[in-house]
Design an enzyme around this catalytic site. Structure first.
Site, PDB file in Angstrom:
ATOM      1  N   LYS A   1      -9.354  -1.358   4.390  1.00 21.08           N
ATOM      2  CA  LYS A   1      -9.288  -2.696   4.986  1.00 21.08           C
ATOM      3  C   LYS A   1      -8.017  -2.811   5.806  1.00 21.08           C
ATOM      4  CE  LYS A   1      -7.523  -6.604   3.876  1.00 21.08           C
ATOM      5  NZ  LYS A   1      -7.178  -7.187   5.214  1.00 21.08           N
TER       6      LYS A   1
ATOM      7  N   CYS B   1       9.675  -2.344   5.643  1.00 20.22           N
ATOM      8  CA  CYS B   1       9.878  -2.588   4.220  1.00 20.22           C
ATOM      9  C   CYS B   1      11.186  -1.990   3.711  1.00 20.22           C
ATOM     10  CB  CYS B   1       8.705  -2.030   3.418  1.00 20.22           C
ATOM     11  SG  CYS B   1       8.397  -0.273   3.713  1.00 20.22           S
TER      12      CYS B   1
ATOM     13  N   GLU C   1       2.936   0.441  -2.437  1.00 21.63           N
ATOM     14  CA  GLU C   1       4.174   0.581  -1.649  1.00 21.63           C
ATOM     15  C   GLU C   1       4.498  -0.815  -1.152  1.00 21.63           C
ATOM     16  OE1 GLU C   1       6.660   0.423   1.035  1.00 21.63           O
ATOM     17  OE2 GLU C   1       5.219   1.414   2.365  1.00 21.63           O
TER      18      GLU C   1
ATOM     19  N   GLU D   1      13.289 -10.678   1.044  1.00 22.26           N
ATOM     20  CA  GLU D   1      12.896  -9.806   2.148  1.00 22.26           C
ATOM     21  C   GLU D   1      12.523 -10.672   3.348  1.00 22.26           C
ATOM     22  OE1 GLU D   1      10.192  -5.830   2.682  1.00 22.26           O
ATOM     23  OE2 GLU D   1       9.240  -7.545   1.713  1.00 22.26           O
TER      24      GLU D   1
END
Length: 531
Positions: A222, A332, A298, A429
């Site tokens: 996806k 990330c 991850e 983040e």
């Protein structure tokens, strides 16, 4: 290392422009190369030909007939309307993958034959770099030079890496304490469900699909709803390379519908997800509540970049700038907490601010541009909220902090000083071009502070002292430590995090275990000559 050097070279280019005054809470000097962001955007010279779902080797409409728009981050305009997959389309895709695994030729091919398909796919990626890189930049907003000269070569290299592994996966003969022949067999796990993010759409496609196919699995992937285009094009190339129908299925759609259906599907044998920690928790829960399928994650990060007292400040500034601002800060493992020793803090800060002011921001199709727009309005607004939070919490806004232009999602490269650990800009983040610079006194202090986070994805260390480097390498609770470098992503280097940055590893030999089952086979030996 060559790829990392090319990245640094591309992103260190800067063009000077006239200064101007802007402010967020106070007067801040801002001077950026922003002309390209304000001009009429370049029109890409390709057509978008693949917007349907890929199921069982065919491009098909969604079961509902629905589509959704994918947008150009430079303008907010619609690029194309893409088929919107939901639970029914996931069912169709999983059924195709299940049949291809249970009855089809892919897992029954020799490993060498599978490797040849992957090698041909890598060649096709190289042959179609211009088209694929253009789609990636158009849909995502990253600089075209980055996509074409850095990411596409990394993708074909990684596919070749796993093509080379395909016929080298084998078990062992294990000595037993009794007269038995004991063997281990490594088998493909089955149907792999994969969910990829929007920040590196095609690179994450390769990280997921490459090892899964090399091990003999079938795949349902996806794509992120923000960036569906490049994966559909790449999947078309994979079938052109000889991939049998049903082995790879691509469903574009949204997380709560298509993503959740994939995570909970009882016929999916393994799940891999890259994205935010918050969504990763949901994915893990859904997988556990269904058939307890194994999951690799991850996830997010808040990576420290530590500049020690012996650092060459000019080099440290450039590397720290790259570590944070690469890919518009939408990475990330971005070095988003820049810790600088107090003895060089003031010099570092002034030079870091100057470097941010030189950063070229604009249309990512323009040669020499270092920073394009953020992915969409939602991410843009999130970053601007964090910038306002930094000012309100008492950090010093040294430069940046505002929007560029009135169209698209461009943000000025932003630098904060006097940042404290309890501020949101130091804890969360941000996923944007916002550098937070913190001061430290000694190694023990910076180790404690760097580890005081729920994340543990990566870290950077800049020092000329091997003892300091070794001390920090072992003390930092992260999956990757880069010493005097950053964002080196060779195909053989494992990547993943500690703590809430995920579980399992991508890339390298370690990733293969994500897509394999280990079976022990025990056979009695009658009157063996030896045991």
């Amino acid at each position: 290392m060559a790829a990392a050097s090319r990245i640094s070279s591309l992103l260190s280019r800067s063009l000077l422009s006239k200064g101007r005054i802007c402010g967020v809470g106070r007067s801040v000097v801002c001077s950026y190369t922003t002309a390209a962001a304000l001009e009429k955007p370049i029109t890409p010279s390709i057509n978008v030909n693949y917007t349907k779902l890929l199921i069982n080797g065919n491009f098909v409409d969604s079961a509902s007939g629905k589509t959704f728009p994918t947008y150009d981050p430079r303008t907010g305009d619609v690029i194309a309307h893409v088929a919107e997959g939901d639970a029914e389309d996931i069912n169709r895709a999983v059924s195709a993958a299940r049949k291809a695994f249970d009855e089809g030729p892919w897992p029954k091919m020799t490993a060498y034959e599978r490797s040849k398909v992957l090698f041909r796919f890598a060649d096709l990626i190289d042959q179609h770099t211009e088209e694929v890189a253009t789609l990636e930049t158009w849909d995502n907003g990253k600089p075209y030079e980055q996509a074409a000269k850095i990411e596409l070569p990394m993708i074909s290299r990684l596919i070749r890496y796993y093509a080379g592994w395909a016929d080298k996966i084998h078990g062992l003969t294990v000595p037993a304490d009794s007269p038995h022949l004991v063997q281990t067999i490594h088998e493909p796990i089955g149907v792999a469900g994969q969910i990829i993010p929007w920040n590196f759409p095609l690179l994450m496609f390769a990280w997921k699909v490459g090892p899964a196919l090399a091990c003999g699995n079938t795949v349902v992937i996806k794509t992120a709803e923000q960036t569906p285009l490049s994966a559909l094009y790449a999947a078309k190339l994979l079938h052109e390379a000889g991939l049998p129908p049903g082995v790879l299925n691509v469903v574009s759609g949204f997380g709560p519908t298509a993503g959740a259906a994939l995570a909970t599907h009882m016929q999916v044998d393994k799940l891999a997800f890259t994205g935010s920690t918050e969504t990763g928790k949901i994915v893990l829960e859904l997988a556990a509540k269904s058939n307890l399928k194994p999951v690799t994650l991850e996830l997010g990060g808040k990576s420290p970049f530590i500049v020690c007292k012996d650092a060459d400040v000019d080099k440290a500034v450039e590397l720290a700038h790259f570590a944070l601002f690469f890919n518009q800060g939408q990475c990330c493992c971005a070095g988003s907490r820049t810790y600088v020793h107090e003895s060089v803090y003031d010099e570092f800060l002034e030079k870091a601010k100057a470097r941010a002011l030189k950063r070229s921001v604009g249309d990512p199709f323009v040669a020499g541009i270092e920073q394009g727009p953020q992915i969409d309005s939602e991410q843009f607004e999130k970053i601007m909220r964090y910038i306002r939070s930094g000012v309100e919490s008492g950090a010093t806004l040294e430069t940046g902090g505002e929007r560029i232009g009135d169209k698209g999602f461009y943000i000025q490269p932003t630098v904060f000083s006097n940042v404290k650990e309890d501020m949101l800009i130091a804890k969360d983040e941000i996923f944007g071009p916002v550098q937070s610079i913190l001061k430290f006194k000694d190694i023990n202090e910076v180790i404690r502070r760097a580890n005081t986070t729920s994340y543990g994805l990566a870290a950077g260390v800049f020092t000329q002292d091997i003892d300091t480097a070794n001390t920090l390498t072992r003390a930092l609770k992260v999956g990757t430590v880069w010493i005097n470098c950053y964002d080196v992503f060779d195909a053989a280097i494992p990547f993943g995090g500690y703590k809430m940055s995920g579980q399992g590893r991508e890339k390298g030999i370690h990733c293969l275990s994500n897509y394999l089952q280990v079976k022990a086979v025990v056979t009695p030996l009658k009157d063996p000559a030896w045991i």
